[in-house]
Design a protein around this motif. Structure first.
Motif, PDB file in Angstrom:
ATOM      1  N   ALA A  50      -9.196  17.437 -58.976  1.00 50.86           N
ATOM      2  CA  ALA A  50     -10.442  18.191 -59.138  1.00 50.86           C
ATOM      3  C   ALA A  50     -10.996  18.640 -57.794  1.00 50.86           C
ATOM      4  CB  ALA A  50     -11.469  17.334 -59.882  1.00 50.86           C
ATOM      5  N   ALA A  51     -11.031  17.716 -56.841  1.00 52.27           N
ATOM      6  CA  ALA A  51     -11.582  18.061 -55.529  1.00 52.27           C
ATOM      7  C   ALA A  51     -10.642  18.966 -54.748  1.00 52.27           C
ATOM      8  CB  ALA A  51     -11.875  16.788 -54.734  1.00 52.27           C
ATOM      9  N   GLY A  52      -9.332  18.847 -54.994  1.00 52.39           N
ATOM     10  CA  GLY A  52      -8.393  19.730 -54.319  1.00 52.39           C
ATOM     11  C   GLY A  52      -8.670  21.186 -54.655  1.00 52.39           C
ATOM     12  N   VAL A  53      -8.848  21.460 -55.944  1.00 56.51           N
ATOM     13  CA  VAL A  53      -9.213  22.815 -56.362  1.00 56.51           C
ATOM     14  C   VAL A  53     -10.593  23.179 -55.843  1.00 56.51           C
ATOM     15  CG1 VAL A  53      -9.772  24.253 -58.368  1.00 56.51           C
ATOM     16  CG2 VAL A  53      -7.729  22.823 -58.389  1.00 56.51           C
ATOM     17  N   GLY A  54     -11.511  22.204 -55.878  1.00 56.21           N
ATOM     18  CA  GLY A  54     -12.870  22.457 -55.394  1.00 56.21           C
ATOM     19  C   GLY A  54     -12.891  22.827 -53.921  1.00 56.21           C
ATOM     20  N   PHE A  55     -12.188  22.049 -53.094  1.00 64.74           N
ATOM     21  CA  PHE A  55     -12.165  22.339 -51.665  1.00 64.74           C
ATOM     22  C   PHE A  55     -11.405  23.628 -51.360  1.00 64.74           C
ATOM     23  CE2 PHE A  55     -13.377  17.847 -50.941  1.00 64.74           C
ATOM     24  CZ  PHE A  55     -14.384  18.068 -50.011  1.00 64.74           C
ATOM     25  N   LEU A  56     -10.445  23.972 -52.224  1.00 63.02           N
ATOM     26  CA  LEU A  56      -9.753  25.246 -52.065  1.00 63.02           C
ATOM     27  C   LEU A  56     -10.741  26.399 -52.241  1.00 63.02           C
ATOM     28  CD1 LEU A  56      -6.904  26.574 -51.732  1.00 63.02           C
ATOM     29  CD2 LEU A  56      -6.868  26.743 -54.225  1.00 63.02           C
ATOM     30  N   THR A  57     -11.573  26.318 -53.277  1.00 62.77           N
ATOM     31  CA  THR A  57     -12.581  27.366 -53.486  1.00 62.77           C
ATOM     32  C   THR A  57     -13.621  27.350 -52.379  1.00 62.77           C
ATOM     33  OG1 THR A  57     -14.070  25.981 -54.846  1.00 62.77           O
ATOM     34  CG2 THR A  57     -12.288  27.122 -55.980  1.00 62.77           C
TER      35      THR A  57
END
Length: 394
Positions: A214-221
């Motif tokens: 979840a945070a991986g996608v979040g930090f990507l955005t």
């Protein structure tokens, strides 16, 4: 009191980085560089930061952490001075790399520094500590663009880097003062688990991998928003002052969301909060995509900041909550943050160049939806059932 005051240090260091990212990216945008090149600036920082974190763990100890943090402050002072003295655009990559080294030499040792102090207070609460740390670095990252936008408007961009120098000196002095107050830090703290107080979550499932997803996608955005927004701002003729306010709004919303989430104890295992925060984040990104007015972009920034506060807290909590694997989980956190800071700016810049400056904001909505579906499936499959006893203790 001391365990609260030390969180001023990461706030100031993130303020320095927030200022650097904002000034360097916007100056390149004003100079006419394309989105990919501007994204490459953030990616350079991320590559250096990731590499230093991967190898730094072998050398950082509780005994030498303060010396390394002091060295970090000196590197930040050197980088800020370099930005001022060598103002040609191509030098930005050299000094942004130096900032990456300085950041890695601060935040990794700071965790050991914090552990040594926290160990004096075993009654600490995990959710509150997570909230305080999320608030601290987020608030600092927000303050950088906010203050630098004001300083740039009334003076010049060089004055922003002068402020960075002063800030780094303050942190350096603060570390020395606290170190003298504490005396030598025992090496026994190096192998100690990160203090979490009484383990209230021993019967809860280990879903750290879901936090990384979840945070991986979040930090990507997040990396994409921070790198692409200055490019879009130049296209729509947004002033540096308004851009700074918009970027600051997201980080302030992130800070206060992370702080407020510390008052809850079991929401991290529930489906409903994941749905709510994901919808809020997608709404903010959709506004970034479709809007060009300052009020609309400010509201988009507010919504997105609420979402980012959620996934930042989510990542830290699920990494710290495990009683035995927290150290290795934190290392994975750093790698994820670094990798997304490499991929996000480059992908965002490429999409901005090849499609439109607004398209990257829309493109990342798909991965958020995909991760939300995974969260729903996993949490339903796990079937976490909280007893009244668990609820009372959690």
């Amino acid at each position: 009191m001391l365990r609260l005051l030390i969180f001023i240090f990461p706030a100031i260091m993130d303020m320095i980085m927030g200022t650097t990212f904002f000034i360097a990216s916007f100056r390149m945008a004003q100079a006419g560089y394309d989105g990919f090149t501007i994204g490459a600036l953030s990616a350079t920082w991320a590559i250096v930061y990731s590499c230093c974190n991967l190898f730094g763990g072998r050398f950082v100890t509780a005994r030498n952490c303060t010396a390394i943090m002091i060295t970090s402050c000196i590197l930040m002072i050197t980088a800020a001075s370099g930005f001022i003295l060598l103002s040609a655009i191509y030098f930005q990559f050299i000094f942004i790399a130096l900032v990456g080294i300085g950041a890695a030499m601060f935040f990794q040792p700071f965790q050991l520094f914090m552990k040594a102090i926290e160990k004096m207070h075993p009654q600490g609460c995990l959710t509150r500590s997570t909230a305080l740390y999320t608030f601290s670095w987020s608030f600092g990252l927000a303050t950088g663009p906010f203050i630098s936008a004001f300083v740039w408007k009334h003076w010049n961009w060089q004055a922003c880097y002068m402020l960075n120098i002063i800030s780094a000196v303050i942190v350096l002095i603060g570390i020395v003062v606290v170190k003298r107050h504490l005396g030598d830090l025992s090496d026994s703290n190096e192998q100690a688990d990160i203090p979490t107080g009484i383990n209230r979550y021993e019967n809860f499932p280990d879903i750290a991998w879901l936090g990384w997803t979840a945070a991986g996608v979040g930090f990507l955005t997040l990396a994409m928003v921070r790198s692409v927004l200055p490019f879009k701002a130049e296209i729509i003729k947004l002033s540096e002052y308004n851009l700074g306010i918009i970027l600051a709004t997201a980080s302030y919303a992130q800070a206060f969301t992370g702080l407020l989430l510390g008052f809850g104890h079991i929401w991290m295992y529930r489906i409903t909060p994941a749905v709510i925060f994901s919808v809020v984040g997608i709404s903010g990104l959709a506004l970034f995509f479709s809007s060009s007015s300052v009020p609309a972009l400010l509201f988009a920034s507010l919504l997105y900041g609420i979402y980012s506060g959620y996934f930042c807290f989510y990542l830290v909590f699920h990494s710290l909550v495990h009683p035995e694997k927290s150290s290795s989980y934190i290392a994975i956190n750093e790698v994820i943050v670094g990798l997304t800071c490499i991929i996000g700016p480059l992908a965002g810049g490429l999409l901005a160049d090849q499609v439109t400056p607004s398209f990257p904001f829309l493109a990342v909505c798909g991965p958020i939806i995909a991760v939300l579906i995974i969260q729903i499936i996993v949490k339903r499959k796990i079937g976490v059932k909280l007893t009244e006893h668990q609820t009372d203790n959690g």
